[in-house]
Write an enzyme that holds these catalytic residues in place. Structure first.
Site, mmCIF file in Angstrom:
data_model
loop_
_atom_site.group_PDB
_atom_site.id
_atom_site.type_symbol
_atom_site.label_atom_id
_atom_site.label_comp_id
_atom_site.label_asym_id
_atom_site.label_seq_id
_atom_site.Cartn_x
_atom_site.Cartn_y
_atom_site.Cartn_z
ATOM 1 N N LYS A 22 0.840 -1.218 0.000
ATOM 2 C CA LYS A 22 0.000 0.000 0.000
ATOM 3 C C LYS A 22 0.864 1.254 0.000
ATOM 4 O O LYS A 22 0.662 2.167 -0.796
ATOM 5 C CB LYS A 22 -0.909 0.010 1.234
ATOM 6 C CG LYS A 22 -1.550 1.364 1.512
ATOM 7 C CD LYS A 22 -2.363 1.386 2.790
ATOM 8 C CE LYS A 22 -1.620 1.759 4.041
ATOM 9 N NZ LYS A 22 -1.488 3.194 4.345
ATOM 10 N N ASN A 23 1.813 1.310 0.935
ATOM 11 C CA ASN A 23 2.552 2.560 1.111
ATOM 12 C C ASN A 23 3.523 2.847 -0.026
ATOM 13 O O ASN A 23 4.025 3.959 -0.147
ATOM 14 C CB ASN A 23 3.261 2.580 2.469
ATOM 15 C CG ASN A 23 2.261 2.826 3.590
ATOM 16 O OD1 ASN A 23 1.110 3.194 3.332
ATOM 17 N ND2 ASN A 23 2.687 2.608 4.821
ATOM 18 N N CYS A 120 -3.685 13.032 12.824
ATOM 19 C CA CYS A 120 -4.501 11.830 12.701
ATOM 20 C C CYS A 120 -4.416 11.060 13.999
ATOM 21 O O CYS A 120 -3.771 11.491 14.948
ATOM 22 C CB CYS A 120 -4.080 10.999 11.501
ATOM 23 S SG CYS A 120 -2.582 10.103 11.762
ATOM 24 N N ARG A 125 1.724 14.540 13.289
ATOM 25 C CA ARG A 125 2.210 14.316 11.923
ATOM 26 C C ARG A 125 2.333 15.593 11.084
ATOM 27 O O ARG A 125 1.640 15.749 10.065
ATOM 28 C CB ARG A 125 1.354 13.264 11.223
ATOM 29 C CG ARG A 125 1.313 11.974 12.011
ATOM 30 C CD ARG A 125 0.582 10.886 11.292
ATOM 31 N NE ARG A 125 1.334 10.315 10.201
ATOM 32 C CZ ARG A 125 0.864 9.379 9.390
ATOM 33 N NH1 ARG A 125 -0.340 8.937 9.539
ATOM 34 N NH2 ARG A 125 1.615 8.904 8.418
ATOM 35 N N ASP A 310 4.692 0.287 12.044
ATOM 36 C CA ASP A 310 3.441 -0.247 11.487
ATOM 37 C C ASP A 310 3.202 -1.715 11.878
ATOM 38 O O ASP A 310 2.173 -2.293 11.519
ATOM 39 C CB ASP A 310 3.440 -0.126 9.955
ATOM 40 C CG ASP A 310 3.274 1.325 9.508
ATOM 41 O OD1 ASP A 310 2.951 2.179 10.353
ATOM 42 O OD2 ASP A 310 3.470 1.592 8.308
ATOM 43 N N ARG A 402 -8.734 0.057 4.589
ATOM 44 C CA ARG A 402 -7.811 1.019 3.985
ATOM 45 C C ARG A 402 -6.519 0.333 3.542
ATOM 46 O O ARG A 402 -5.900 0.775 2.567
ATOM 47 C CB ARG A 402 -7.456 2.113 4.999
ATOM 48 C CG ARG A 402 -8.590 3.038 5.309
ATOM 49 C CD ARG A 402 -8.080 4.195 6.118
ATOM 50 N NE ARG A 402 -6.838 4.685 5.543
ATOM 51 C CZ ARG A 402 -5.900 5.334 6.219
ATOM 52 N NH1 ARG A 402 -6.059 5.588 7.480
ATOM 53 N NH2 ARG A 402 -4.801 5.746 5.621
HETATM 54 C C1 EPZ Z 1 4.886 6.658 6.529
HETATM 55 O O1 EPZ Z 1 4.274 7.789 7.126
HETATM 56 C C2 EPZ Z 1 3.825 5.593 6.426
HETATM 57 N N1 EPZ Z 1 2.731 6.091 5.627
HETATM 58 C C3 EPZ Z 1 3.316 5.226 7.807
HETATM 59 O O2 EPZ Z 1 2.397 4.169 7.690
HETATM 60 C C4 EPZ Z 1 4.508 4.758 8.650
HETATM 61 O O3 EPZ Z 1 4.060 4.494 9.960
HETATM 62 C C5 EPZ Z 1 5.589 5.831 8.669
HETATM 63 O O4 EPZ Z 1 5.965 6.178 7.308
HETATM 64 C C6 EPZ Z 1 6.852 5.405 9.406
HETATM 65 O O5 EPZ Z 1 7.356 4.238 8.832
HETATM 66 C C7 EPZ Z 1 2.806 6.083 4.306
HETATM 67 O O6 EPZ Z 1 3.796 5.692 3.710
HETATM 68 C C8 EPZ Z 1 1.599 6.533 3.579
HETATM 69 P P1 EPZ Z 1 7.372 9.792 8.534
HETATM 70 P P2 EPZ Z 1 4.990 9.190 7.082
HETATM 71 O O7 EPZ Z 1 7.417 11.049 7.748
HETATM 72 O O8 EPZ Z 1 5.726 9.335 5.827
HETATM 73 C C9 EPZ Z 1 7.540 13.185 11.916
HETATM 74 C C10 EPZ Z 1 0.288 3.125 7.855
HETATM 75 O O9 EPZ Z 1 -0.337 2.624 8.810
HETATM 76 N N2 EPZ Z 1 7.526 14.174 10.823
HETATM 77 O O10 EPZ Z 1 8.498 8.827 8.386
HETATM 78 O O11 EPZ Z 1 3.972 10.208 7.425
HETATM 79 C C11 EPZ Z 1 6.237 12.395 12.001
HETATM 80 O O12 EPZ Z 1 5.244 13.101 12.705
HETATM 81 C C12 EPZ Z 1 1.016 4.441 8.018
HETATM 82 O O13 EPZ Z 1 0.336 2.625 6.733
HETATM 83 C C13 EPZ Z 1 7.692 15.525 11.120
HETATM 84 O O14 EPZ Z 1 7.831 15.916 12.286
HETATM 85 O O15 EPZ Z 1 5.999 9.025 8.314
HETATM 86 C C14 EPZ Z 1 6.714 11.127 12.701
HETATM 87 O O16 EPZ Z 1 6.782 11.361 14.075
HETATM 88 C C15 EPZ Z 1 0.782 5.054 9.357
HETATM 89 N N3 EPZ Z 1 7.695 16.421 10.084
HETATM 90 C C16 EPZ Z 1 8.136 10.936 12.142
HETATM 91 O O17 EPZ Z 1 8.515 12.225 11.624
HETATM 92 C C17 EPZ Z 1 7.551 16.025 8.786
HETATM 93 O O18 EPZ Z 1 7.557 16.894 7.901
HETATM 94 C C18 EPZ Z 1 8.256 9.924 11.011
HETATM 95 O O19 EPZ Z 1 7.230 10.172 10.068
HETATM 96 C C19 EPZ Z 1 7.404 14.662 8.494
HETATM 97 C C20 EPZ Z 1 7.397 13.744 9.536
#
Ligand code: EPZ
Length: 429
Positions: A22-23, A120, A125, A310, A402
Site C-alpha cells: 500500500k505505502n 490523525c 504528523r 506499522d 484502507r
Molecule cells: C509513513 O508515514 C507511512 N505512511 C506510515 O504508515 C509509517 O508508519 C511511517 O511512514 C513510518 O514508517 C505512508 O507511507 C503513507 P514519517 P509518514 O514522515 O511518511 C515526523 C500506515 O499505517 N515528521 O516517516 O507520514 C512524524 O510526525 C502508516 O500505513 C515531522 O515531524 O511518516 C513522525 O513522528 C501510518 N515532520 C516521524 O517524523 C515532517 O515533515 C516519522 O514520520 C514529516 C514527519
C-alpha cells in the site's frame, strides 16, 4: 458499517499470497503525474486508500484504468495534462499521503495548491520537512487558510537537503520533486525503507536518474522530462509481518508467498527470539508454531531496517499471551497505543507510560466486542482475536479496509473462523 467477527482458537494452516505494498503503491501513483505518458503499475493492491487517491488523481487530470494482467491486478495511470493543480481538503483529509501530489504537481506545472493534511489518530504528523525540502529545491511556499500555495515558475533546481531526522514521506516527496529539477539533488539522512527503492526503481524506469535509494544518501540528477513505464509494486512488508504474527498467534504453519524475508528481517528475528520457527525462502516466508507458550521479547520501533512502527500493534498482540513481561517502545509516533485499551477488553494486561508499554503475558485472552482505531491497531485486534476464547467482534473495520486486501478471505483460506458482518454496526461516535 461493517464488522468482522472472529472465533479464536483455530490454528492456521496454508498459504497466504502477499499483495503489493500500500505505502509504495500510493507514492508510485503520484509519480504518474510527472509524465504525460502512461505508467502501468502491476501487482497493485486494491484498497480503500488506492481508491481515495485515484479519486484525487482523476480530478487533477489523470485517467485510471484498472484491469487484471498476467501478474494480477494492475492500474494504468495516464495524465496527458494537468487540468487542475488543486488538491482540496475533502480529498487530502481522507488520506494524508494525498499531500504527496504537491511535489509532482509543482515539478510538472510550476505551481500547486494542496490542502495541509492535519493530524490523525496516531499523532500530530506535521509536514514541515516536506515543505522545507521543496523550498530548498527553489519553491516559494505560502500557507493560508489550511492550504499550501507553492510556486516555482522557472522550475525547481537541485540542492543538498539534510533531513534532521528520518522521514519516509519527506524523502519520497523530495525524490518526486527533484527528478525534474535542474541539476543535482543530494538527500542526506534519507529514509531507507524498501518503499524508497521501489519509488526510485519506478522513477528510473520512467527516465529519471536516482542513485542510492535504500541508503541514507540519495543522489538525483534532474532530467527535463520523464516518459511512460511499466513497474511492479514491491511486496507489502507490513502485510507480510502482520500475517506472520497472525500465524504465530494462532499456531499452525503458514507459508507467505510473493514476498521476501529481508523486508521484515527485524521482525522475524524478534519472532524467533520469542520461540516461533521461521523459514526463509527465495520469495516466501514460512511461519510455524507448535503450541506451548512463547517467550516475552522487548521491541523498540525505529526507521528501517529497525522494527517497523506499522507492526508494533500486531507484535503487542502476540506478546499479550507470551510467558513473562515484554516492553514495547514506540519512538516514531507519539500516540500509537490506542489499541491498548481495546486489547485490555480481551483480557490483556498492559500498562502504558509515555512511549513505553509493559505487557504482562496472560494465559489466555477472552473474545469481546472491540473497536478499531487506526489501520494497524485494528489488525492487531484481529491477531489477538485469533487466539482468544470465544468470539470477538471488531467494529469500525473501514480502518482495516484502507490497507488490508481481502483480509477475511486470506485468513479463512488457512482455516480461521472469520466472517464479515455487512452493515451491522450500530451507534455513532
Ligand atoms: C509513513 O508515514 C507511512 N505512511 C506510515 O504508515 C509509517 O508508519 C511511517 O511512514 C513510518 O514508517 C505512508 O507511507 C503513507 P514519517 P509518514 O514522515 O511518511 C515526523 C500506515 O499505517 N515528521 O516517516 O507520514 C512524524 O510526525 C502508516 O500505513 C515531522 O515531524 O511518516 C513522525 O513522528 C501510518 N515532520 C516521524 O517524523 C515532517 O515533515 C516519522 O514520520 C514529516 C514527519
Amino acid at each position: 458499517m461493517d464488522q468482522i467477527a472472529i472465533v479464536g482458537g483455530v490454528p492456521l494452516v496454508g498459504e497466504i499470497p502477499i499483495s503489493g505494498a500500500k505505502n509504495s503503491a500510493i507514492k508510485l501513483m503520484t509519480a504518474s503525474l510527472l509524465t504525460d505518458e502512461p505508467l502501468r503499475l502491476t501487482n497493485m493492491p486494491r484498497l480503500a486508500d488506492t481508491r481515495f487517491l485515484g479519486k484525487l488523481l482523476r480530478r487533477l487530470g489523470a485517467e485510471l484504468t484498472e484491469s487484471t494482467g498476467p501478474n494480477g491486478p494492475q492500474t494504468l495511470l495516464h495524465t496527458p495534462e494537468i487540468v487542475s493543480a488543486f488538491a482540496p481538503y475533502d480529498l487530502v483529509r481522507q488520506m494524508r499521503a494525498s499531500f504527496n501530489v504537491l511535489g509532482p504537481l509543482l515539478a510538472r506545472t510550476g505551481h500547486a495548491k494542496v490542502s495541509l493534511p492535519g493530524g490523525c489518530a496516531i499523532g500530530a504528523r506535521p509536514v514541515d520537512l516536506h515543505l522545507k525540502a521543496l523550498e530548498a529545491l527553489g519553491a516559494h511556499i505560502d500557507l493560508n487558510e489550511g492550504y499550501v500555495y507553492a510556486q516555482a515558475p522557472r522550475g525547481l533546481r537541485g540542492a543538498t537537503i539534510a533531513f534532521p531526522f528520518v522521514s519516509v514521506g519527506a524523502t519520497e516527496h523530495a525524490m518526486l520533486a527533484a527528478v525534474l529539477a535542474q541539476g543535482e539533488t543530494v538527500l542526506l539522512n534519507a529514509a531507507r525503507e524498501p518503499e524508497m527503492v521501489d519509488l526510485a526503481d519506478c522513477l528510473n524506469a520512467m527516465g529519471a536518474k536516482v542513485e542510492g535509494a535504500g541508503t541514507s544518501t540519495i543522489r538525483i540528477v534532474g532530467v527535463s522530462r520523464l516518459h511512460g513505464a511499466v513497474h511492479s509494486v514491491t511486496p507489502d512488508r507490513i502485510e507480510t509481518g502482520t500475517y506472520a504474527l497472525a500465524a504465530a498467534m494462532a499456531g499452525g504453519e503458514v507459508r507467505l508467498t510473493q514476498t521476501r524475508a529481508d523486508l521484515v528481517e527485524s521482525l522475524l528475528l524478534k519472532m524467533e527470539a520469542a520461540g516461533v520457527e521461521v523459514g526463509r525462502g527465495v520469495d516466501s516466508v514460512t511461519i510455524r508454531r507448535d503450541g506451548g507458550r512463547l517467550r516475552a521479547v522487548d521491541v523498540e520501533t525505529d526507521p528501517f531496517p529497525g522494527f517497523a512502527t506499522d507492526l508494533q500493534a500486531q507484535f503487542m498482540a502476540l506478546m499479550t499471551t507470551a510467558d513473562g513481561v515484554s516492553v514495547v517502545r514506540e519512538t516514531i509516533f507519539e500516540n500509537r497505543f490506542m489499541h491498548v485499551p481495546e486489547l485490555a477488553r480481551l483480557g490483556a494486561d498492559i500498562t502504558v507510560s509515555g512511549g513505553e508499554a509493559r505487557i504482562r503475558g496472560v494465559e489466555h485472552l477472552q473474545g469481546a466486542p472491540v473497536m478499531a482505531t487506526d489501520l494497524r491497531a485494528s489488525v492487531g485486534l484481529v491477531i489477538a482475536a485469533l487466539a482468544a476464547r470465544g468470539e470477538t467482534v471488531v467494529n469500525r473495520v473501514y480502518h482495516l479496509d484502507r490497507g488490508f486486501e481481502r483480509l477475511e478471505e486470506k485468513l479463512s483460506a488457512c482455516g480461521a473462523r472469520v466472517r464479515r458482518l455487512t452493515g451491522t454496526e450500530g451507534g455513532g461516535d
